[in-house]
Design a protein around this motif. Sequence first.
Motif: not given
Length: 469
Positions: A94-107
């Motif tokens: 929630k406090r990170h600027d790159h939430v979408s990037e994290f989930y895309i990399l994760l998936l």
Amino acid sequence: MLTDFFILMKQELVITVIIFILLLLKIGTDMSNESFINLTNGLLLLNLVAGFVGSQSGTLFDGMFLTNPLIVLEKNILSLGTLIVSLQSADWLKRHDHVSEFYILLLCTLLGMFFMISAGNLLMFYVGLELSSIPMAAMANFDLAKKKSSEAAMKFIISSAFASGLLLFGISLVYGATGTLSFSELSLQITGAPLQIFAFVLLLAGFAFKISVVPFHLWTADVYEGAPVAVTSWLSVISKGSVLFVFVAVLNSVFRSLTDTWYNMLFVLSVLTILIGNLFAIRQNNFKRFLAFSSIAQIGFILVGITGSPNYAITSVVYFVLVYVFSNLAAFGVVALVSAVTGREQVSDYKGFYKTNPVLSWVLTIALFSLAGVPPTAGFFGKFFLLLSGAGKGNYVLIVIAALNMIISFYYYLRIVKAIFMDANEQPIEKLSIPAYPRLAMIICVAGIIVTGLAGYLYDYIYALTYRL
């Protein structure tokens, strides 16, 4: 044919669709972090449910892709672990600027693992392995402002590239010696010729790097310490679990004719891995480094289980990975919450933790008991089945060494429990509120630790799946 494609590749297609949805949301909308996390958790839950619906056995692409009930179960275990990691990391993201990037990399990483597990061909396996490995380096560097995170990513990508090089060299030698990369054909072509044994040693070294087997473990503690806690938990559980699923299957199918050879190798590697993991875990004060060496020791116990007869080896490994998902993620969940709020990651910081955070203390204690193998937690039954599998070959020296090392592991796990409940701390960790998503993840993990250990039919169910292979 098209119907078979959609049914057999259902889990991979669902992940691919979710990735595209997240990409479109990233490009076309301006959602808040909280809304994005809520939507993604809903999609991950949908992915988990879809994994249990309408599965069939079969092959695609001339045997390069295969699936069966056991493979579906293994993917579902990874999907469950992914959902738990997402729930645990929600407050941090929630406090990170790159939430979408994290989930895309994760998936993308999860998609590579799925292809790797379903591979019926060494080339398909390698492509899946690379798809799962490269995004993880970016994830390890996700704390962009911290030098340790960049250092962790650099060490991970270098060691991963070296391991992949060994694997690719071994695959090329296998192809040169047999003329095929198909698992089904290789099982008939592997005869134990010197070139084939050398190729197998290279493949074994590549696998050993990925799962942190001694002496190929040197990257593990530094990467675990430098990466964000959410990424560390992903590396320790999901990443290693996926490689273990493939490793035990390849040993007992493709290289089954070399059983006498690789049994002796695994004997030595398992003893070294358990001993080194235990001895170094005793010395650690950083919690992530402690869990890193703890995971190395756990891999040693898994190698003991792999040395058993094929059905029992596969069953015990799949069961233990399921138990390990709950146990290790429960521990990392507490560490992640404490780290996100206070920034404290040292074992000594947890002295007197029970006085200010009794609920979190009990979650962490139950997780450590399970990792140590204290009954009646699921970790006890997981290690029991691994040792029982290893005893099937009648090598009781290995079983005695492993059992004695379980006693050593009790010391460093209970040392932390003692610090939590009995030691005084002049600056204890303040009372922490547990957000909804991390609380749900902890409930799932604790329930899993208890229920999985008491539900004896689960082991029988996994064994029935392996028996039908």
